[in-house]
Design an enzyme around this catalytic site. Structure first.
Site, PDB file in Angstrom:
ATOM      1  N   ASP A   1       0.374  -1.374  -0.197  1.00 39.01           N
ATOM      2  CA  ASP A   1      -0.119   0.255  -0.348  1.00 39.01           C
ATOM      3  C   ASP A   1       0.700   1.587   0.176  1.00 39.01           C
ATOM      4  O   ASP A   1       1.710   1.289   1.278  1.00 39.01           O
ATOM      5  CB  ASP A   1      -0.639   0.152   0.693  1.00 39.01           C
ATOM      6  CG  ASP A   1      -2.015   1.565   1.260  1.00 39.01           C
ATOM      7  OD1 ASP A   1      -2.892   1.241   0.090  1.00 39.01           O
ATOM      8  OD2 ASP A   1      -1.569   2.139   1.776  1.00 39.01           O
TER       9      ASP A   1
ATOM     10  N   ASP B   1      -7.340   4.587   6.680  1.00 39.06           N
ATOM     11  CA  ASP B   1      -6.110   5.336   5.642  1.00 39.06           C
ATOM     12  C   ASP B   1      -5.593   6.181   6.933  1.00 39.06           C
ATOM     13  O   ASP B   1      -5.123   6.956   5.917  1.00 39.06           O
ATOM     14  CB  ASP B   1      -6.685   5.630   4.634  1.00 39.06           C
ATOM     15  CG  ASP B   1      -5.341   6.137   3.362  1.00 39.06           C
ATOM     16  OD1 ASP B   1      -4.632   4.909   4.181  1.00 39.06           O
ATOM     17  OD2 ASP B   1      -5.638   6.280   2.280  1.00 39.06           O
TER      18      ASP B   1
HETATM   19  C1  NCD Z   1      -0.604   7.318   2.199  1.00 32.34           C
HETATM   20  C2  NCD Z   1       0.180   7.588   3.131  1.00 32.34           C
HETATM   21  O1  NCD Z   1       0.381   8.713   3.603  1.00 32.34           O
HETATM   22  O2  NCD Z   1       0.631   6.352   3.622  1.00 32.34           O
HETATM   23  N1  NCD Z   1      -1.557   8.076   1.556  1.00 32.34           N
HETATM   24  C3  NCD Z   1      -2.584   8.204   1.591  1.00 32.34           C
HETATM   25  O3  NCD Z   1      -2.919   9.337   0.980  1.00 32.34           O
HETATM   26  N2  NCD Z   1      -3.496   7.850   1.386  1.00 32.34           N
HETATM   27  C4  NCD Z   1      -0.093   6.100   0.604  1.00 32.34           C
HETATM   28  C5  NCD Z   1      -0.508   6.573  -0.431  1.00 32.34           C
HETATM   29  O4  NCD Z   1      -1.716   6.161  -0.614  1.00 32.34           O
HETATM   30  O5  NCD Z   1       0.276   7.139  -1.237  1.00 32.34           O
END
Ligand code: NCD
Length: 389
Positions: A152, A271
Site C-alpha cells: 500500500d 486510511d
Molecule cells: C498514504 C500515506 O501517507 O502513507 N497516503 C494516502 O494519501 N493514502 C499512502 C498513499 O496511499 O499514498
C-alpha cells in the site's frame, strides 16, 4: 477487573437492543436483557444511560509510521489516537522506513504494540522486498506474524508479481490488500488475474463508481474479493486536498454511499495517514482520520438513513470476518473489545485537539454527529473521555 455496563443500547451487526453487559477476564461474560438479574459480582458499574455500546472498531487500513517516520506518528501516538477514535484493532501498512518486509521487522512492531497494550495490532507485511520488482518477500518466514500483505502506497504495476502474490495468498492463506492506481483499470486487471489464479483479494480505499461496478461484477462471479472505503471519500467530493486516491465527483460519492448501504462495499477503513505540517506543505498525500472516522461515518450514514447496525458491521464484524478474528460482535465469550458512543452528541472537528502527532485534515471546524466516550480492550479501559461515571 469485572465491569458491568448497564442501561445501555447495544448495537452491532446483529441488531439494536437495550441491555447490559458483564465483562470478566477480558471477555464478554454475559449479555443481559434490560431487566435481567445480575447475580455475579463486579468491581465497577458504568451507567450507560442514553449511550450506545458497540463492538470496538477494527480498522483494516492505517499508517502508524513506525519505524523510521516517527516524527509523523509512532506506535504509541498512533494507538492513543486509535483508541480515542474507538478502534481496538488496527491494521498498520508496511510503508515505513525501512519498509516492513521481513519477519524481524514484523516481530519488532508486534512486540512494541504488545508492550503498549492499548490496541491490537495486525502489522502488514510488504508483498515484495522493499516494494520493488526484484523479489517476493519470504512468505513462509513472515506468515506466522501476520495474515495481511500489501505494498500500500504503491500500485503493483507488474502483472506477474500480482499473479504470484495472488497464488501466495491461497498457498499461505492470507489477505492481499491492494492500492490500485490507476484505480479502476488496476482493479479490472486484478479481477481478470483472480479468475485465473484464485486468491484472497481486498481492494483498499475505493473511491470511484466505476471501481465499485467492477468489484460488484467480480463478486457476482463468486470471486473472493472485498473492498473498503475511507471516511473522507464518503464524506466529501471534489475537495482540493491531496490524498491518494483523490477526492472524486459527487456522483462517485453518492455511488459509494449506496454501495455501503447495499453491501457491495464490505468495510469502512480509515486510511489514517498522518503527516507533519512541513511534509504536507511539501505535497505529502493523506488525511489524519483516527479521531474523526466514527463521527464522519456516522454523520454520513445518518444523513443517508443507513442504520448504525450496518455501520457496526462495516467497522467491526466484516473486517473481523475477513481477517479471521473472533471479534467484532457483542457476544458472550467474545473479547471485551468495546466502545461506548453518544449517537446524538455534536462536535466540531478541532485538529489542535488531536492526540495524534500530526493534524493534517481538511475537515477542521466541520460539525459532526456522534462521539466516542470510552474504549475497552479486552475488558480494560484504554480510553476514557471522562463523561461516564
Ligand atoms: C498514504 C500515506 O501517507 O502513507 N497516503 C494516502 O494519501 N493514502 C499512502 C498513499 O496511499 O499514498
Amino acid at each position: 477487573m469485572k465491569i458491568l455496563i448497564t442501561n445501555v443500547e447495544l448495537v452491532d451487526a446483529a441488531g439494536r437492543r437495550p441491555g447490559k453487559v458483564l465483562i470478566e477476564d477480558g471477555k464478554i461474560k454475559k449479555v443481559y436483557k434490560p431487566k435481567g438479574q445480575v447475580k455475579a459480582e463486579y468491581d465497577r458499574e458504568i451507567d450507560g444511560k442514553g449511550k450506545t455500546l458497540m463492538p470496538g472498531f477494527i480498522d483494516m487500513h492505517c499508517h502508524l509510521r513506525d519505524p523510521g517516520l516517527t516524527y509523523k506518528e509512532d506506535m504509541e501516538s498512533g494507538m492513543k489516537a486509535a483508541v480515542k477514535g474507538g478502534f481496538t484493532t488496527v491494521v498498520a501498512m508496511a510503508n515505513t522506513k525501512p519498509r516492513i518486509d521481513n519477519a524481524e521487522a514484523l516481530k519488532a512492531n508486534m512486540d512494541k504494540a504488545a508492550a503498549l497494550n492499548l490496541c491490537n495490532l495486525v502489522q502488514v507485511c510488504a508483498v515484495t522486498k522493499d516494494f520493488g520488482e526484484e523479489e517476493m518477500v519470504d512468505f513462509e518466514a513472515t506468515r506466522p506474524y501476520t495474515n495481511v500483505y500489501s505494498n500500500d502506497g504503491f500500485n503493483i504495476d507488474n502483472a506477474e508479481i500480482m499473479k504470484k502474490a495472488l497464488a501466495a495468498s491461497t498457498e499461505y492463506d492470507f489477505i492481499l490488500a491492494t492500492h490500485c492506481e490507476p484505480e479502476t483499470a488496476t482493479v479490472e486487471r486484478d479481477v481478470a488475474l483472480l479468475r485465473e489464479t484464485p486468491g484472497h483479494l481486498h481492494v483498499c480505499h475505493i473511491s470511484a463508481e466505476a471501481t465499485l461496478e467492477a468489484i460488484k461484477a467480480a463478486k457476482a462471479e463468486g470471486l473472493d474479493i472485498t473492498c473498503e472505503v475511507t471516511p473522507h471519500h464518503l464524506f466529501a467530493s471534489a475537495m482540493d486536498y491531496k490524498v491518494h486516491p483523490p477526492f472524486r465527483t459527487y456522483p462517485d460519492r453518492r455511488a459509494l454511499i449506496e454501495g455501503a448501504r447495499d453491501g457491495s462495499i464490505d468495510i469502512c477503513g480509515t486510511d489514517h495517514a498522518p503527516h507533519s505540517d512541513a511534509d504536507k506543505l511539501a505535497g505529502a498525500p493523506g488525511i489524519n482520520n483516527f479521531e474523526t472516522a466514527f463521527a464522519m461515518y456516522h454523520t454520513v450514514f445518518k444523513g443517508a438513513g443507513i442504520p448504525l447496525e450496518r455501520l457496526s458491521q462495516m467497522m467491526s464484524e466484516a473486517p473481523a470476518k475477513r481477517m479471521g478474528l473472533k471479534n467484532g460482535l457483542i457476544k458472550e465469550r467474545y473479547p471485551a473489545d468495546l466502545v461506548i458512543v453518544d449517537e446524538e452528541a455534536e462536535e466540531r472537528v478541532d485538529p489542535k485537539s488531536f492526540v495524534s502527532k500530526s493534524h493534517n485534515t481538511p475537515f477542521g471546524r466541520e460539525l459532526l454527529k456522534g462521539k466516542v466516550l470510552m474504549t475497552l480492550k479486552e475488558g480494560e479501559i484504554v480510553y476514557d473521555h471522562g463523561s461516564l461515571v
